[in-house]
Design an enzyme around this catalytic site. Structure first.
Site, PDB file in Angstrom:
ATOM      1  NE  ARG A  31      -3.853  -2.078   2.494  1.00 54.30           N
ATOM      2  CZ  ARG A  31      -5.028  -2.543   1.473  1.00 54.30           C
ATOM      3  NH1 ARG A  31      -5.234  -1.584   0.454  1.00 54.30           N
ATOM      4  NH2 ARG A  31      -5.365  -3.670   1.617  1.00 54.30           N
ATOM      5  CG  ASP A  32       1.543   5.434  -2.292  1.00 51.98           C
ATOM      6  OD1 ASP A  32       2.340   5.321  -3.426  1.00 51.98           O
ATOM      7  OD2 ASP A  32       2.129   6.131  -1.506  1.00 51.98           O
ATOM      8  CB  ILE A  33       4.052   5.411   2.529  1.00 53.28           C
ATOM      9  CG1 ILE A  33       4.194   5.570   4.419  1.00 53.28           C
ATOM     10  CG2 ILE A  33       4.754   6.476   1.849  1.00 53.28           C
ATOM     11  CD1 ILE A  33       5.546   5.297   4.609  1.00 53.28           C
ATOM     12  CG  ASN A  89       5.058   8.473 -12.022  1.00 55.43           C
ATOM     13  OD1 ASN A  89       4.132   8.875 -12.951  1.00 55.43           O
ATOM     14  ND2 ASN A  89       4.769   8.282 -10.693  1.00 55.43           N
ATOM     15  CG  HIS A 102       7.016   2.019  -8.147  1.00 54.44           C
ATOM     16  ND1 HIS A 102       8.463   2.469  -8.339  1.00 54.44           N
ATOM     17  CD2 HIS A 102       6.114   3.264  -8.095  1.00 54.44           C
ATOM     18  CE1 HIS A 102       8.191   3.985  -8.033  1.00 54.44           C
ATOM     19  NE2 HIS A 102       7.053   4.208  -7.841  1.00 54.44           N
ATOM     20  CG  MET A 103       1.337  -0.585 -12.595  1.00 54.31           C
ATOM     21  SD  MET A 103       0.873  -1.931 -13.347  1.00 54.31           S
ATOM     22  CE  MET A 103       1.958  -2.071 -14.670  1.00 54.31           C
TER      23      MET A 103
HETATM   24  P1  AMP Z   1       6.805   7.481  -7.941  1.00 55.32           P
HETATM   25  O1  AMP Z   1       6.651   8.985  -7.927  1.00 55.32           O
HETATM   26  O2  AMP Z   1       6.079   7.119  -9.144  1.00 55.32           O
HETATM   27  O3  AMP Z   1       8.417   7.140  -7.775  1.00 55.32           O
HETATM   28  O4  AMP Z   1       6.137   6.850  -6.806  1.00 55.32           O
HETATM   29  C1  AMP Z   1       6.558   6.403  -5.415  1.00 55.32           C
HETATM   30  C2  AMP Z   1       5.516   6.109  -4.522  1.00 55.32           C
HETATM   31  O5  AMP Z   1       6.052   5.609  -3.504  1.00 55.32           O
HETATM   32  C3  AMP Z   1       4.873   7.521  -3.836  1.00 55.32           C
HETATM   33  O6  AMP Z   1       3.488   7.543  -4.269  1.00 55.32           O
HETATM   34  C4  AMP Z   1       5.049   7.445  -2.238  1.00 55.32           C
HETATM   35  O7  AMP Z   1       3.991   7.904  -1.590  1.00 55.32           O
HETATM   36  C5  AMP Z   1       5.528   5.989  -2.311  1.00 55.32           C
HETATM   37  N1  AMP Z   1       6.375   5.461  -1.158  1.00 55.32           N
HETATM   38  C6  AMP Z   1       7.288   5.942  -0.871  1.00 55.32           C
HETATM   39  N2  AMP Z   1       7.980   5.260   0.301  1.00 55.32           N
HETATM   40  C7  AMP Z   1       7.056   4.324   0.530  1.00 55.32           C
HETATM   41  C8  AMP Z   1       7.112   3.227   1.317  1.00 55.32           C
HETATM   42  N3  AMP Z   1       8.118   3.097   2.340  1.00 55.32           N
HETATM   43  N4  AMP Z   1       6.112   2.513   1.353  1.00 55.32           N
HETATM   44  C9  AMP Z   1       5.067   2.650   0.719  1.00 55.32           C
HETATM   45  N5  AMP Z   1       4.887   3.647  -0.227  1.00 55.32           N
HETATM   46  C10 AMP Z   1       6.020   4.416  -0.329  1.00 55.32           C
END
Ligand code: AMP
Length: 115
Positions: A31-33, A89, A102-103
């Protein structure tokens, strides 16, 4: 500027890490943080590919698998009927923050325009 390469790598390579809500031999799902929607999951390859720029013919099955897992996770989260969005991204203009491919799976509300 993408940073923090190790966050997803650390989670992915630790088979006992509590964060993944799904894991198989190729990907984890967390799950996104900082969720941007009621459902905001990240489908993360265990293989530490930095970004789509590193993808070649040998990763075609991995990319396909990410979509299969995304559909399964959408079903589990109950958003297949209402719809969802998959986002990957790539590079600085996209806002990629984490240097581990990641997706995103977003759903649970009307998502609006891409921008
Ligand atoms: P991106 O901009 O596509 O690289 O997305 C990175 C995503 O990772 C962002 O939406 C952050 O909120 C999420 N994120 C960063 N650190 C963590 C973590 N430790 N656990 C879960 N999601 C994270």
């Amino acid at each position: 500027m993408a940073t923090n390469q190790s966050v997803f790598s650390d989670i992915a390579r630790d088979p006992l890490h509590p964060a993944p809500i799904y894991r198989d031999e190729q990907v984890i799902v967390i799950r996104d943080i900082n969720p941007k929607a009621p459902v905001h999951l990240l489908i993360v390859p265990i293989m530490p590919l930095t970004s789509l720029a590193q993808i070649g013919p040998n990763q075609e099955s991995l990319i396909g698998h990410m979509f299969v897992v995304a559909e399964e996770m959408a079903r589990r989260e109950g958003v297949t009927g209402t719809g969802f969005r998959l986002v990957l991204n790539q590079g600085s203009d996209s806002g990629q923050e984490i240097d581990h491919m990641h997706m995103h799976l977003l759903g649970g509300r009307t998502l609006g325009d891409m921008g």
